[in-house]
Design a protein around this motif. Structure first.
Motif, PDB file in Angstrom:
ATOM      1  N   PHE A  83       0.817  -1.211   0.000  1.00  0.00           N
ATOM      2  CA  PHE A  83       0.000   0.000   0.000  1.00  0.00           C
ATOM      3  C   PHE A  83       0.854   1.266   0.000  1.00  0.00           C
ATOM      4  O   PHE A  83       0.447   2.282  -0.564  1.00  0.00           O
ATOM      5  CB  PHE A  83      -1.004  -0.023   1.146  1.00  0.00           C
ATOM      6  CG  PHE A  83      -2.053  -1.088   0.960  1.00  0.00           C
ATOM      7  CD1 PHE A  83      -2.803  -1.149  -0.205  1.00  0.00           C
ATOM      8  CD2 PHE A  83      -2.284  -2.037   1.926  1.00  0.00           C
ATOM      9  CE1 PHE A  83      -3.763  -2.134  -0.406  1.00  0.00           C
ATOM     10  CE2 PHE A  83      -3.244  -3.023   1.754  1.00  0.00           C
ATOM     11  CZ  PHE A  83      -3.978  -3.070   0.588  1.00  0.00           C
ATOM     12  N   ALA A  84       2.047   1.212   0.589  1.00  0.00           N
ATOM     13  CA  ALA A  84       2.967   2.357   0.492  1.00  0.00           C
ATOM     14  C   ALA A  84       3.403   2.542  -0.961  1.00  0.00           C
ATOM     15  O   ALA A  84       3.482   3.669  -1.461  1.00  0.00           O
ATOM     16  CB  ALA A  84       4.182   2.142   1.392  1.00  0.00           C
ATOM     17  N   ARG A  87       0.547   4.140  -2.871  1.00  0.00           N
ATOM     18  CA  ARG A  87       0.503   5.593  -2.614  1.00  0.00           C
ATOM     19  C   ARG A  87       1.572   6.321  -3.408  1.00  0.00           C
ATOM     20  O   ARG A  87       1.349   7.415  -3.911  1.00  0.00           O
ATOM     21  CB  ARG A  87       0.700   5.886  -1.126  1.00  0.00           C
ATOM     22  CG  ARG A  87      -0.520   5.689  -0.299  1.00  0.00           C
ATOM     23  CD  ARG A  87      -0.364   6.287   1.099  1.00  0.00           C
ATOM     24  NE  ARG A  87       0.890   5.982   1.760  1.00  0.00           N
ATOM     25  CZ  ARG A  87       1.132   4.877   2.472  1.00  0.00           C
ATOM     26  NH1 ARG A  87       0.204   3.969   2.612  1.00  0.00           N
ATOM     27  NH2 ARG A  87       2.308   4.703   3.040  1.00  0.00           N
ATOM     28  N   LEU A  90       0.355   6.608  -7.154  1.00  0.00           N
ATOM     29  CA  LEU A  90      -0.946   7.204  -7.457  1.00  0.00           C
ATOM     30  C   LEU A  90      -0.791   8.706  -7.705  1.00  0.00           C
ATOM     31  O   LEU A  90      -0.117   9.402  -6.958  1.00  0.00           O
ATOM     32  CB  LEU A  90      -1.935   6.996  -6.307  1.00  0.00           C
ATOM     33  CG  LEU A  90      -2.809   5.769  -6.359  1.00  0.00           C
ATOM     34  CD1 LEU A  90      -3.677   5.693  -5.118  1.00  0.00           C
ATOM     35  CD2 LEU A  90      -3.652   5.704  -7.607  1.00  0.00           C
ATOM     36  N   ARG A  95      -7.069   6.968  -7.168  1.00  0.00           N
ATOM     37  CA  ARG A  95      -7.903   6.084  -6.359  1.00  0.00           C
ATOM     38  C   ARG A  95      -7.384   4.656  -6.412  1.00  0.00           C
ATOM     39  O   ARG A  95      -7.067   4.131  -7.470  1.00  0.00           O
ATOM     40  CB  ARG A  95      -9.338   6.126  -6.860  1.00  0.00           C
ATOM     41  CG  ARG A  95     -10.264   5.247  -6.053  1.00  0.00           C
ATOM     42  CD  ARG A  95     -11.712   5.429  -6.357  1.00  0.00           C
ATOM     43  NE  ARG A  95     -11.963   5.644  -7.775  1.00  0.00           N
ATOM     44  CZ  ARG A  95     -13.163   5.619  -8.313  1.00  0.00           C
ATOM     45  NH1 ARG A  95     -14.215   5.416  -7.563  1.00  0.00           N
ATOM     46  NH2 ARG A  95     -13.330   5.797  -9.602  1.00  0.00           N
ATOM     47  N   LEU A 110      -3.977   1.548   5.383  1.00  0.00           N
ATOM     48  CA  LEU A 110      -4.517   2.597   4.517  1.00  0.00           C
ATOM     49  C   LEU A 110      -4.481   3.974   5.168  1.00  0.00           C
ATOM     50  O   LEU A 110      -5.046   4.929   4.636  1.00  0.00           O
ATOM     51  CB  LEU A 110      -5.944   2.243   4.098  1.00  0.00           C
ATOM     52  CG  LEU A 110      -6.072   0.931   3.324  1.00  0.00           C
ATOM     53  CD1 LEU A 110      -7.532   0.551   3.158  1.00  0.00           C
ATOM     54  CD2 LEU A 110      -5.382   1.021   1.982  1.00  0.00           C
ATOM     55  N   GLY A 112      -2.213   6.183   5.253  1.00  0.00           N
ATOM     56  CA  GLY A 112      -1.541   7.192   4.443  1.00  0.00           C
ATOM     57  C   GLY A 112      -2.415   7.790   3.350  1.00  0.00           C
ATOM     58  O   GLY A 112      -2.000   8.719   2.663  1.00  0.00           O
ATOM     59  N   PHE A 113      -3.613   7.272   3.178  1.00  0.00           N
ATOM     60  CA  PHE A 113      -4.537   7.804   2.177  1.00  0.00           C
ATOM     61  C   PHE A 113      -5.409   8.867   2.833  1.00  0.00           C
ATOM     62  O   PHE A 113      -5.666   8.831   4.036  1.00  0.00           O
ATOM     63  CB  PHE A 113      -5.396   6.677   1.584  1.00  0.00           C
ATOM     64  CG  PHE A 113      -4.626   5.743   0.707  1.00  0.00           C
ATOM     65  CD1 PHE A 113      -4.558   5.952  -0.662  1.00  0.00           C
ATOM     66  CD2 PHE A 113      -3.958   4.652   1.243  1.00  0.00           C
ATOM     67  CE1 PHE A 113      -3.840   5.097  -1.475  1.00  0.00           C
ATOM     68  CE2 PHE A 113      -3.231   3.794   0.442  1.00  0.00           C
ATOM     69  CZ  PHE A 113      -3.178   4.022  -0.922  1.00  0.00           C
ATOM     70  N   ASP A 114      -5.885   9.816   2.031  1.00  0.00           N
ATOM     71  CA  ASP A 114      -6.713  10.905   2.563  1.00  0.00           C
ATOM     72  C   ASP A 114      -8.085  10.420   2.997  1.00  0.00           C
ATOM     73  O   ASP A 114      -8.669  10.950   3.932  1.00  0.00           O
ATOM     74  CB  ASP A 114      -6.870  12.026   1.525  1.00  0.00           C
ATOM     75  CG  ASP A 114      -5.558  12.731   1.266  1.00  0.00           C
ATOM     76  OD1 ASP A 114      -4.657  12.676   2.128  1.00  0.00           O
ATOM     77  OD2 ASP A 114      -5.431  13.342   0.193  1.00  0.00           O
ATOM     78  N   THR A 116     -10.986   6.823   2.906  1.00  0.00           N
ATOM     79  CA  THR A 116     -11.377   5.477   2.487  1.00  0.00           C
ATOM     80  C   THR A 116     -12.885   5.353   2.648  1.00  0.00           C
ATOM     81  O   THR A 116     -13.478   5.962   3.539  1.00  0.00           O
ATOM     82  CB  THR A 116     -10.692   4.374   3.320  1.00  0.00           C
ATOM     83  OG1 THR A 116     -11.039   4.540   4.690  1.00  0.00           O
ATOM     84  CG2 THR A 116      -9.187   4.399   3.159  1.00  0.00           C
ATOM     85  N   THR A 131      -8.474   7.081  -1.445  1.00  0.00           N
ATOM     86  CA  THR A 131      -8.106   8.183  -2.335  1.00  0.00           C
ATOM     87  C   THR A 131      -6.990   9.020  -1.741  1.00  0.00           C
ATOM     88  O   THR A 131      -6.817   9.089  -0.517  1.00  0.00           O
ATOM     89  CB  THR A 131      -9.317   9.088  -2.623  1.00  0.00           C
ATOM     90  OG1 THR A 131      -9.883   9.512  -1.379  1.00  0.00           O
ATOM     91  CG2 THR A 131     -10.372   8.348  -3.418  1.00  0.00           C
ATOM     92  N   LEU A 132      -6.258   9.666  -2.628  1.00  0.00           N
ATOM     93  CA  LEU A 132      -5.211  10.622  -2.215  1.00  0.00           C
ATOM     94  C   LEU A 132      -5.758  12.015  -2.340  1.00  0.00           C
ATOM     95  O   LEU A 132      -6.588  12.312  -3.141  1.00  0.00           O
ATOM     96  CB  LEU A 132      -3.971  10.474  -3.086  1.00  0.00           C
ATOM     97  CG  LEU A 132      -3.146   9.228  -2.879  1.00  0.00           C
ATOM     98  CD1 LEU A 132      -1.945   9.237  -3.806  1.00  0.00           C
ATOM     99  CD2 LEU A 132      -2.673   9.111  -1.441  1.00  0.00           C
TER     100      LEU A 132
END
Length: 132
Positions: A83-84, A87, A90, A95, A110, A112-114, A116, A131-132
Motif C-alpha cells: 500500500f505504500a 501511494r 498514485l 484512487r 490505509l 496514508g490515504f486521505d 477510504t 483516495t489521495l
C-alpha cells in the motif's frame, strides 16, 4: 494498474471497458505469464510487468487508478509495503480500489490515504476505495 494482478482479471476488465493505458504487475513470473495470455485471449492491450510491488522502473510513476486483490496471506509487512508503493505511484486525486475478505481489517495499512470508503460489501468480501 492491476497491482498483484495474478492472472489479470482486473486488468483485462479495465482494458476492455476504459480508454486508457493498462498496466498489470505481479511479483510471480507464472502469474504474469498468465496475465499476458489473458490479455491476448481477451483481445485487449495492456503492459504486463513482473515486479515486486511497484519497484520496476518500467512501471509508470503516476497512475490514476489502481485495482488490487492483495495477497493478504503474505502478512502485514507485505501489505504495508504494497500500500505504500500504491501511494507512491498514485497521481493526486488518484484512487486505489481493493477487494479483500470481509473479516480482514486493512485500516492500519490505509492510513496514508486521505480517505477510504466501502464501495460494496458481499457475503465474503468487501470492495473499498482509498483516495489521495
Amino acid at each position: 494498474m492491476d497491482l498483484c494482478c495474478g492472472y489479470g482479471a482486473f486488468g483485462v476488465y479495465a482494458a476492455s471497458v476504459a480508454d486508457c493505458d493498462v498496466w498489470l504487475s505481479d511479483d510471480d513470473c507464472l502469474a504474469t505469464a498468465c496475465a499476458k495470455r489473458s490479455l491476448r485471449a481477451s483481445g485487449v492491450v495492456g503492459t504486463v510487468v513482473t515486479a515486486d510491488c511497484v519497484e520496476d522502473s518500467a512501471i509508470p510513476r503516476s497512475v490514476d487508478r489502481i485495482l488490487c486483490n492483495p495477497p493478504t496471506h503474505a502478512g502485514t509487512g507485505v501489505l504495508s509495503e504494497l500500500f505504500a508503493g500504491a501511494r507512491a505511484v498514485l497521481a493526486p486525486n488518484g484512487r486505489l480500489t481493493v477487494v479483500h475478505h470481509r473479516e480482514l481489517d486493512l485500516r492500519e495499512h490505509l492510513t496514508g490515504f486521505d480517505g477510504t470508503e466501502i464501495n460494496h460489501t458481499g457475503s465474503d468480501h468487501v470492495v473499498l476505495n482509498a483516495t489521495l
